[in-house]
Design a protein around this motif. Structure first.
Motif, PDB file in Angstrom:
ATOM      1  N   SER A 380       0.828  -1.212   0.000  1.00 46.15           N
ATOM      2  CA  SER A 380       0.000   0.000   0.000  1.00 46.15           C
ATOM      3  C   SER A 380       0.859   1.257   0.000  1.00 46.15           C
ATOM      4  O   SER A 380       0.509   2.271  -0.629  1.00 46.15           O
ATOM      5  CB  SER A 380      -0.927  -0.008   1.215  1.00 46.15           C
ATOM      6  N   ALA A 383       2.205   1.702  -3.458  1.00 50.58           N
ATOM      7  CA  ALA A 383       1.149   2.219  -4.334  1.00 50.58           C
ATOM      8  C   ALA A 383       0.979   3.720  -4.163  1.00 50.58           C
ATOM      9  O   ALA A 383       0.772   4.458  -5.143  1.00 50.58           O
ATOM     10  CB  ALA A 383      -0.156   1.493  -4.047  1.00 50.58           C
ATOM     11  N   GLY A 384       1.092   4.199  -2.914  1.00 48.30           N
ATOM     12  CA  GLY A 384       0.965   5.631  -2.671  1.00 48.30           C
ATOM     13  C   GLY A 384       2.068   6.425  -3.343  1.00 48.30           C
ATOM     14  O   GLY A 384       1.826   7.486  -3.928  1.00 48.30           O
ATOM     15  N   LEU A 386       3.837   5.397  -5.977  1.00 44.58           N
ATOM     16  CA  LEU A 386       3.647   5.267  -7.422  1.00 44.58           C
ATOM     17  C   LEU A 386       2.611   6.274  -7.918  1.00 44.58           C
ATOM     18  O   LEU A 386       2.802   6.902  -8.980  1.00 44.58           O
ATOM     19  CB  LEU A 386       3.215   3.837  -7.765  1.00 44.58           C
ATOM     20  N   HIS A 387       1.550   6.428  -7.175  1.00 49.04           N
ATOM     21  CA  HIS A 387       0.500   7.378  -7.575  1.00 49.04           C
ATOM     22  C   HIS A 387       1.043   8.802  -7.607  1.00 49.04           C
ATOM     23  O   HIS A 387       0.641   9.618  -8.453  1.00 49.04           O
ATOM     24  CB  HIS A 387      -0.678   7.288  -6.612  1.00 49.04           C
ATOM     25  N   GLN A 388       1.970   9.119  -6.704  1.00 46.41           N
ATOM     26  CA  GLN A 388       2.533  10.470  -6.657  1.00 46.41           C
ATOM     27  C   GLN A 388       3.492  10.727  -7.823  1.00 46.41           C
ATOM     28  O   GLN A 388       3.445  11.804  -8.440  1.00 46.41           O
ATOM     29  CB  GLN A 388       3.284  10.679  -5.340  1.00 46.41           C
ATOM     30  N   PRO A 391       1.508   9.343 -11.913  1.00 47.74           N
ATOM     31  CA  PRO A 391       0.041   9.336 -11.881  1.00 47.74           C
ATOM     32  C   PRO A 391      -0.521   8.576 -13.084  1.00 47.74           C
ATOM     33  O   PRO A 391      -0.068   8.747 -14.214  1.00 47.74           O
ATOM     34  CB  PRO A 391      -0.331  10.824 -11.953  1.00 47.74           C
ATOM     35  N   GLY A 392      -1.475   7.743 -12.819  1.00 43.93           N
ATOM     36  CA  GLY A 392      -2.094   6.980 -13.884  1.00 43.93           C
ATOM     37  C   GLY A 392      -1.411   5.674 -14.201  1.00 43.93           C
ATOM     38  O   GLY A 392      -1.880   4.918 -15.065  1.00 43.93           O
ATOM     39  N   SER A 394      -0.445   1.866 -14.166  1.00 41.69           N
ATOM     40  CA  SER A 394      -1.251   0.678 -13.928  1.00 41.69           C
ATOM     41  C   SER A 394      -0.563  -0.214 -12.886  1.00 41.69           C
ATOM     42  O   SER A 394       0.636  -0.497 -13.004  1.00 41.69           O
ATOM     43  CB  SER A 394      -1.427  -0.081 -15.243  1.00 41.69           C
ATOM     44  N   TYR A 395      -1.303  -0.649 -11.871  1.00 41.76           N
ATOM     45  CA  TYR A 395      -0.687  -1.463 -10.823  1.00 41.76           C
ATOM     46  C   TYR A 395      -1.711  -2.318 -10.092  1.00 41.76           C
ATOM     47  O   TYR A 395      -2.921  -2.053 -10.125  1.00 41.76           O
ATOM     48  CB  TYR A 395       0.060  -0.588  -9.819  1.00 41.76           C
ATOM     49  N   THR A 397      -1.675  -4.504  -6.053  1.00 50.65           N
ATOM     50  CA  THR A 397      -0.910  -4.757  -4.833  1.00 50.65           C
ATOM     51  C   THR A 397      -1.088  -6.216  -4.422  1.00 50.65           C
ATOM     52  O   THR A 397      -2.135  -6.823  -4.665  1.00 50.65           O
ATOM     53  CB  THR A 397      -1.366  -3.839  -3.690  1.00 50.65           C
TER      54      THR A 397
END
Length: 436
Positions: A380, A383-384, A386-388, A391-392, A394-395, A397
């Protein structure tokens, strides 16, 4: 800080007998997992008689490329008929991998006997897990009549236990941001720490084309005989094979290394430079051993192909510099979709790794490592980040590396690629799953 400042006293628990028991014991007798400094380990080694570990010693430090450079040195020296001992860390599958002599991992019985000698010698002095292993390597090497010992630095250099031994030549592969809480916040600070493995009037090979000034200044102050990639020796790639050239006129025509990444030419080149600088091999010997070493490196999980379709590749790259090397390798491959299996530890620059690879990764399978080690990050958190930074992207967890690998191999189609990387814990889990 007193030598006996941390950990349980030897008599405070039942003595271990098996290798697994000894390793567990070592995890508990010192309060800190990392406790840099040479005083404690030097005192124990002196109590053990401080014998010579080999007739020649080469120490390898750096941020990335240490394990591959050790592998090249081991292979080249073996090709010349030298009796070689190698000490590396961490291990992938078995602790025994850390100590090799004549290409064979140390056996359980030999390690246990060495640990018993260390335990007897240390008395009230507390040692870390890494220090126990380092002393065991020194102890076993000193009993093996080795021509050359090749030692890989664990962390930094100046205060690493490996630096207890005065090397006849050192290689500093690269310097980049990693372990900043121990080594410093920038490349100059980290470079100064890594320079600490060099000795006055002895060769220090700098394998990076653009090393930090902190490294070069520290080497100069220590009086090391510095040889730099791109200045004193260089690589010339050819259509088939490559050439190693030295400013003294030495030229070697060599086959391509079996290790796949483009950065391996730099690692092989630095290994050759160290052997050349030692001056113990004539030009014909150096040519033969260098050529032979291109085919023999013992370096698992360095862009290791594990077969299959989609192809599975595993790598221990875990920081931005290593990720940039992975990106360079991917750019040189046929353009297919890449599915990443990625896990990381809490002290790593996860965002820097992800940014370096960027759009080369079609889908990220983020694996939790918090069940493998207290330093492991949950998926998790990955993932946070990666999102930063992407952005966008594909993943998915996953609870662990095993689940992430199964998902990635199921999602990847014919002709695509699965790349598992980010930590030795990732590589170890992938290799175990494939082997099992």
């Amino acid at each position: 800080m007193p030598l006996c400042c941390a950990g349980l006293q030897p008599e405070s628990r039942v003595k271990p007998t098996t290798l697994d028991e000894w390793l567990d014991y070592q995890q508990h007798i010192h309060a800190l997992g990392v406790d840099l400094g040479l005083d404690r380990v030097r005192a124990v080694w002196q109590r053990m008689g401080a014998p010579s570990v080999a007739r020649q010693v080469i120490t390898v430090g750096g941020t990335n490329g240490k394990g591959s450079t050790v592998a090249f040195l081991e292979a080249m020296l073996a090709a010349a008929g030298q009796q070689v001992g190698c000490y590396t860390s961490p291990h992938l599958m078995r602790y025994n991998e850390r100590i090799r002599m004549a290409g064979i991992d140390a056996g359980d019985a030999a390690l246990v006997e060495s640990f018993e000698r260390i335990e007897l010698a240390r008395g009230e002095i507390s040692l870390t897990y890494f220090e126990f292993g380092t002393l065991a390597a020194f102890d076993l090497f000193s009993r093996a009549d080795l021509d050359v010992a090749v030692l890989e630095v664990g962390l930094g250099g100046r205060l690493d236990a490996v630096n207890l031994i005065d090397a006849d030549a050192v290689v500093i592969t690269t310097v980049d941001l990693d372990h900043v809480e121990w080594l410093g916040p920038d490349r100059d600070s980290i470079g100064r720490e890594k320079a600490g493995i060099a000795r006055r009037d002895r060769p220090a090979i700098v394998g990076e084309l653009d090393p930090p000034e902190g490294l070069l200044d520290a080497l100069d102050k220590q009086g090391a005989q510095v040889e730099r990639a791109g200045r004193d020796f260089r690589v010339e790639r050819e259509a088939h094979g490559w050439r190693w050239l030295h400013r003294d006129g030495t030229t070697l025509a060599l086959p391509d290394p079996e290790l796949a990444a483009p950065v391996q030419y730099a690692n092989a080149s630095s290994a050759i430079a160290a052997l050349h600088a030692l001056g113990i091999f004539d030009p014909a010997q150096l040519a033969r051993m260098s050529a032979g070493g291109m085919h023999l490196p013992h370096a698992p999980a360095r862009l290791q192909w594990l077969g299959g379709d989609p192809a599975l590749i595993v790598d221990v790259g875990h920081n931005p510099q290593a990720a940039r090397a992975l990106a360079e390798w991917l750019d040189a491959q046929p353009p297919v979709r890449v599915h990443a299996v990625y896990g990381a530890l809490s002290d790593k620059d996860v965002g820097g790794v992800m940014t370096a690879l960027g759009v080369r990764i079609a889908h990220w399978h983020l694996a939790s490592l918090d069940q493998d080690t207290p330093r492991g990050l949950p998926a998790s958190v990955l993932a946070g980040v990666l999102h930063q930074v992407l952005p966008g992207a594909s993943y998915d967890t996953h609870a662990d590396v095993s689940h992430a690998l199964v998902a990635a191999r199921s999602a990847a189609r014919h002709g695509e690629r699965v790349l598992a990387f980010g930590s030795f814990f990732v590589a170890s889990a992938v290799l175990a799953q494939v082997a099992g």
